[in-house]
Write an enzyme that holds these catalytic residues in place. Structure first.
Site, PDB file in Angstrom:
ATOM      1  N   GLY A 163       2.476   2.723  27.014  1.00  0.00           N
ATOM      2  CA  GLY A 163       1.009   2.371  26.368  1.00  0.00           C
ATOM      3  C   GLY A 163       0.164   3.347  27.040  1.00  0.00           C
TER       4      GLY A 163
ATOM      5  N   GLU B 120       8.901   5.146  22.585  1.00  0.00           N
ATOM      6  CA  GLU B 120      10.455   5.392  21.997  1.00  0.00           C
ATOM      7  C   GLU B 120      11.255   5.654  23.574  1.00  0.00           C
ATOM      8  OE1 GLU B 120      12.355   6.392  19.120  1.00  0.00           O
ATOM      9  OE2 GLU B 120      13.833   6.560  20.740  1.00  0.00           O
TER      10      GLU B 120
ATOM     11  N   ASP C 162      -1.645  -0.456  34.946  1.00  0.00           N
ATOM     12  CA  ASP C 162      -1.118  -1.570  35.747  1.00  0.00           C
ATOM     13  C   ASP C 162      -0.774  -1.033  37.213  1.00  0.00           C
ATOM     14  OD1 ASP C 162      -0.780  -2.749  33.427  1.00  0.00           O
ATOM     15  OD2 ASP C 162       1.452  -2.370  33.162  1.00  0.00           O
TER      16      ASP C 162
ATOM     17  N   ARG D 121     -19.017 -24.546  34.037  1.00  0.00           N
ATOM     18  CA  ARG D 121     -17.408 -24.607  33.755  1.00  0.00           C
ATOM     19  C   ARG D 121     -16.592 -23.816  34.512  1.00  0.00           C
ATOM     20  NH1 ARG D 121     -19.156 -22.911  27.563  1.00  0.00           N
ATOM     21  NH2 ARG D 121     -19.166 -24.895  26.752  1.00  0.00           N
TER      22      ARG D 121
ATOM     23  N   HIS E 164       1.394  -6.224  33.627  1.00  0.00           N
ATOM     24  CA  HIS E 164       2.834  -6.581  33.394  1.00  0.00           C
ATOM     25  C   HIS E 164       3.420  -7.470  34.362  1.00  0.00           C
ATOM     26  CE1 HIS E 164       6.695  -4.657  32.293  1.00  0.00           C
ATOM     27  NE2 HIS E 164       6.539  -5.113  31.289  1.00  0.00           N
TER      28      HIS E 164
ATOM     29  N   TYR F  12      -6.559  -5.712  25.141  1.00  0.00           N
ATOM     30  CA  TYR F  12      -6.461  -4.296  24.798  1.00  0.00           C
ATOM     31  C   TYR F  12      -7.923  -3.341  25.210  1.00  0.00           C
ATOM     32  CZ  TYR F  12      -1.902  -5.224  23.541  1.00  0.00           C
ATOM     33  OH  TYR F  12      -0.591  -5.608  23.569  1.00  0.00           O
ATOM     34  N   ILE F  13      -8.926  -4.285  25.304  1.00  0.00           N
ATOM     35  CA  ILE F  13     -10.221  -3.709  26.034  1.00  0.00           C
ATOM     36  C   ILE F  13      -9.973  -2.880  27.103  1.00  0.00           C
ATOM     37  CG2 ILE F  13     -12.353  -4.378  26.724  1.00  0.00           C
ATOM     38  CD1 ILE F  13     -12.561  -6.501  24.439  1.00  0.00           C
TER      39      ILE F  13
ATOM     40  N   ARG G 221      -7.701  -1.359  28.137  1.00  0.00           N
ATOM     41  CA  ARG G 221      -6.965   0.160  27.940  1.00  0.00           C
ATOM     42  C   ARG G 221      -7.682   1.167  27.096  1.00  0.00           C
ATOM     43  NH1 ARG G 221      -0.636  -1.220  26.263  1.00  0.00           N
ATOM     44  NH2 ARG G 221      -1.189  -0.076  24.760  1.00  0.00           N
TER      45      ARG G 221
HETATM   46  O1  F6P Z   1       1.825  -1.048  30.691  1.00  0.00           O
HETATM   47  C1  F6P Z   1       0.656  -1.375  30.295  1.00  0.00           C
HETATM   48  C2  F6P Z   1       0.390  -2.489  29.436  1.00  0.00           C
HETATM   49  O2  F6P Z   1      -0.874  -2.255  29.101  1.00  0.00           O
HETATM   50  C3  F6P Z   1       0.628  -3.740  30.280  1.00  0.00           C
HETATM   51  O3  F6P Z   1      -0.090  -4.354  31.341  1.00  0.00           O
HETATM   52  C4  F6P Z   1       0.792  -4.764  29.105  1.00  0.00           C
HETATM   53  O4  F6P Z   1       1.622  -5.871  29.410  1.00  0.00           O
HETATM   54  C5  F6P Z   1       1.406  -3.949  28.136  1.00  0.00           C
HETATM   55  O5  F6P Z   1       1.265  -2.728  28.198  1.00  0.00           O
HETATM   56  C6  F6P Z   1       1.179  -4.364  26.589  1.00  0.00           C
HETATM   57  O6  F6P Z   1       1.965  -3.267  25.805  1.00  0.00           O
HETATM   58  P1  F6P Z   1       2.046  -2.948  24.328  1.00  0.00           P
HETATM   59  O7  F6P Z   1       1.255  -1.886  23.926  1.00  0.00           O
HETATM   60  O8  F6P Z   1       3.337  -2.646  24.115  1.00  0.00           O
HETATM   61  O9  F6P Z   1       1.445  -4.054  23.641  1.00  0.00           O
END
Ligand code: F6P
Length: 343
Positions: free
Chosen positions: A15, A78, A139, A174, A183, A267-268, A270
């Site tokens: 990732g 991969e 992570d 709330r 993960h 995904y924000i 990342r």
């Molecule tokens: O390993 C990083 C991570 O962002 C995890 O926190 C998350 O569970 C996973 O990748 C999501 O991965 P993918 O890109 O395969 O959806």
């Protein structure tokens, strides 16, 4: 006779995370400027290595990428050694890798990634390739290092989200549940939960009891704090058909009758530009990886231990995960300040 220039390869796998380009730049600039090496970058992680898909990286391509999110090389999940059903055919990927490495005249290969990437890197090292691993992931769960780059940026983003949830939670009275990635590890939830002042923080490493979670929310209500922030790690135990946040939100509302809302940050966490701390960490790792090549410290992963750069054997790293210890000092501090971990 002048000596042949050293030629090295770089790939980013698994990732993505903020800081990958800073790391590529760190390796590349050190290798080119200080040591006069040639550098190539494989596209899409180990896939580029299998299919000989690469680009030459000159110094000019490494300028202006320090602050860029993602990876200029692309990435993939991969796993060349993973046995899949090839309709009875042998897995030829490892052989293609060895062949490409030889034909390209590589002196070393830097594999930037998380636990899965380090496992493959170790296997390649065992096959005789000169490998240096470099740990990255939001992570923060790579064994053998105190910290991975990408983590600080993700903590920053998740903390900002929690801050924003606080004001809307307060206005509407709330219970806000925010799910963060990580993960199977709770680092992101622990750090963002602490920095954002979460009232309840649920980590995969500390089994929770839903009745304790509910009790804490009710206690806050009775104490005239009619809103709560619950930070949950995606890896906590919950039915897989729904998100961890939905599960906890449903449970709290059905037990308490209070209004709940859930946010799955996704995904924000990342994406986007790395924080200054991640830029510096990735640059230090990149520089040190180039130094390890010069010093022939192959079969290792660059790591930080007590803020010092060290090279740890890949053999010790591959296949393991670094989880949060339940006696982590940050957990102790939070507990003494009234934060619930759902125990
Ligand atoms: O390993 C990083 C991570 O962002 C995890 O926190 C998350 O569970 C996973 O990748 C999501 O991965 P993918 O890109 O395969 O959806």
């Amino acid at each position: 006779m002048s000596e042949r220039k050293k030629r090295i390869g770089i790939l980013t796998a698994g990732g993505d995370c903020p800081g990958l380009n800073a790391a590529i730049r760190g390796v590349g600039k050190t290798a080119i400027v200080e040591y006069g090496m040639e550098v190539i970058g494989f596209r899409s992680g180990y896939s580029g290595l299998i299919h000989n898909d690469y680009i030459e990286l000159h110094e000019s391509q490494l300028s202006g990428i320090l602050t860029l999110g993602g990876t200029i090389l692309g990435t993939s999940r991969e796993k060349p050694y993973k046995l899949v059903d090839n309709n009875g055919q042998a897995n030829e990927k490892p052989d293609s890798i060895l062949q490409n490495y030889e034909q390209l005249g590589l002196d070393a290969l830097i594999c930037i990634g998380g636990n899965g990437t380090m496992k493959t890197a170790n296997m390649l090292a065992k096959q005789g390739l000169n490998i240096i691993g470099m740990p990255k992931t939001i992570d923060n769960d790579v064994w053998g290092t105190d910290v991975t780059f990408g983590f600080d940026s993700a903590v920053y983003i998740a903390t900002e989200a929690i801050d924003r949830l606080h004001t809307t939670a307060n206005s509407h009275q709330r219970v806000m549940i925010i799910e963060v990635m990580g993960h199977n590890a709770g680092w992101l939830a622990l750090y963002a939960g602490s920095a954002g002042g979460g009232d309840i923080v649920l980590l995969p490493e500390i089994p929770y009891n839903i009745h304790s979670v509910v009790k804490k929310v009710e206690q806050r209500y009775e104490d005239h704090k009619p809103y709560s922030i619950v930070v949950v790690a995606e890896g906590i135990e919950h039915p897989k058909k729904m998100s961890a946040a939905s599960y906890i939100a449903d449970a709290i509302s059905s037990y308490t009758g209070l209004e709940t809302r859930e946010t799955v940050l996704g995904y924000i966490q990342r994406g986007g530009s790395p924080t200054p701390a991640d830029r510096i960490l990735a640059t230090r790792y990149g520089f040190f990886a180039a130094e390890c090549i010069v010093n022939k410290q192959f079969g290792t992963m660059v790591a930080v231990k007590d803020n010092k750069l060290v090279a740890v054997p890949l053999d010790e790293v591959g296949g393991k995960t670094r989880l949060v210890c339940p006696d982590n000092p940050l957990i102790e501090i939070a507990r003494k300040m009234g934060v619930s971990f759902g125990e």
